[in-house]
Design a protein around this motif. Sequence first.
Motif, mmCIF file in Angstrom:
data_model
loop_
_atom_site.group_PDB
_atom_site.id
_atom_site.type_symbol
_atom_site.label_atom_id
_atom_site.label_comp_id
_atom_site.label_asym_id
_atom_site.label_seq_id
_atom_site.Cartn_x
_atom_site.Cartn_y
_atom_site.Cartn_z
ATOM 1 N N ILE A 169 -8.668 92.662 -39.382
ATOM 2 C CA ILE A 169 -9.464 92.736 -38.159
ATOM 3 C C ILE A 169 -8.549 93.211 -37.042
ATOM 4 O O ILE A 169 -7.550 92.577 -36.731
ATOM 5 N N GLY A 170 -8.918 94.350 -36.440
ATOM 6 C CA GLY A 170 -8.070 94.971 -35.432
ATOM 7 C C GLY A 170 -8.465 94.674 -34.007
ATOM 8 O O GLY A 170 -7.622 94.652 -33.115
ATOM 9 N N ASP A 171 -9.750 94.404 -33.765
ATOM 10 C CA ASP A 171 -10.192 94.167 -32.394
ATOM 11 C C ASP A 171 -11.576 93.551 -32.405
ATOM 12 O O ASP A 171 -12.314 93.645 -33.399
ATOM 13 N N VAL A 172 -11.919 92.921 -31.306
ATOM 14 C CA VAL A 172 -13.249 92.362 -31.080
ATOM 15 C C VAL A 172 -13.682 92.804 -29.693
ATOM 16 O O VAL A 172 -12.886 92.778 -28.752
ATOM 17 N N ALA A 195 -16.755 87.410 -20.799
ATOM 18 C CA ALA A 195 -16.900 87.847 -22.193
ATOM 19 C C ALA A 195 -15.599 88.487 -22.684
ATOM 20 O O ALA A 195 -15.144 88.215 -23.796
ATOM 21 N N LYS A 196 -14.984 89.321 -21.848
ATOM 22 C CA LYS A 196 -13.730 89.972 -22.232
ATOM 23 C C LYS A 196 -12.618 88.947 -22.436
ATOM 24 O O LYS A 196 -11.760 89.122 -23.304
ATOM 25 N N ALA A 197 -12.625 87.868 -21.663
ATOM 26 C CA ALA A 197 -11.598 86.839 -21.782
ATOM 27 C C ALA A 197 -11.676 86.118 -23.126
ATOM 28 O O ALA A 197 -10.684 85.575 -23.598
ATOM 29 N N GLN A 247 -23.682 88.193 -25.361
ATOM 30 C CA GLN A 247 -24.621 87.808 -26.407
ATOM 31 C C GLN A 247 -24.293 88.382 -27.782
ATOM 32 O O GLN A 247 -24.828 87.914 -28.783
ATOM 33 N N LYS A 248 -23.436 89.380 -27.843
ATOM 34 C CA LYS A 248 -23.170 90.059 -29.099
ATOM 35 C C LYS A 248 -21.700 90.466 -29.139
ATOM 36 O O LYS A 248 -21.105 90.770 -28.097
ATOM 37 N N ALA A 249 -21.118 90.463 -30.346
ATOM 38 C CA ALA A 249 -19.728 90.886 -30.505
ATOM 39 C C ALA A 249 -19.647 91.941 -31.599
ATOM 40 O O ALA A 249 -20.378 91.885 -32.581
ATOM 41 N N ASN A 308 -28.582 95.633 -27.302
ATOM 42 C CA ASN A 308 -29.475 95.168 -28.350
ATOM 43 C C ASN A 308 -28.893 93.899 -28.941
ATOM 44 O O ASN A 308 -28.033 93.979 -29.808
ATOM 45 N N PRO A 309 -29.245 92.729 -28.497
ATOM 46 C CA PRO A 309 -30.158 92.387 -27.405
ATOM 47 C C PRO A 309 -29.430 92.371 -26.070
ATOM 48 O O PRO A 309 -28.218 92.548 -26.026
#
Length: 180
Positions: free
Chosen positions: A154-157, A130-132, A164-166, A80-81
């Motif tokens: 902030i611990g992680d992303v 995206a993971k990079a 498209q989204k994080a 989503n999306p």
Amino acid sequence: NKKPVNDSAEACLNCGTGCCGDNKCSRCNLHSYNWLEDVPGNDEEFDIVEVHFKNTRRGFYRNSSHLPLKAGDMVAVEGNPGHDIGEVTLTGYLVRLQMKKVGFHFDSPDAQRKVFRLARENDMERYREAKAREQETMLRSREIAEGLGLEMKIGDVEFQGDGQKAIFYYIADGRVDFRQ
């Protein structure tokens, strides 16, 4: 310390360390074990699978195309999306039990999300890209939070598979006002 099975091993979806070649991390112990896997009829008449993403994030997705999915398959699922990439961890009757255990309702809007397909090579390439970006994004978001004086860590992303989204994972003692 377990070493990767081979140099091209994907990073473990649980901890991101590359500690195993098949995305099954013995150090993290977050996977559900399908003890009914070999029982005849286990996969019959239940079209929802459990899909695992980074950290402890999991979701339930409808296999409306009746793909022959099994634990360990990498799939593109409805986001989503866009779409996300995750690993199938449970199929069959145990998914129903797991949904009941976590209080997931069959008639909720989230239960209508779908498995699009087995992940293709171009899906996996976008997923790796995206993971990079996750580490750099996490460090930059920490700088922004500190610059704005936000009382949070902030611990992680985690980026969605299509980038498209994080999702930003953080902890804070109180409410954090993100309007600024």
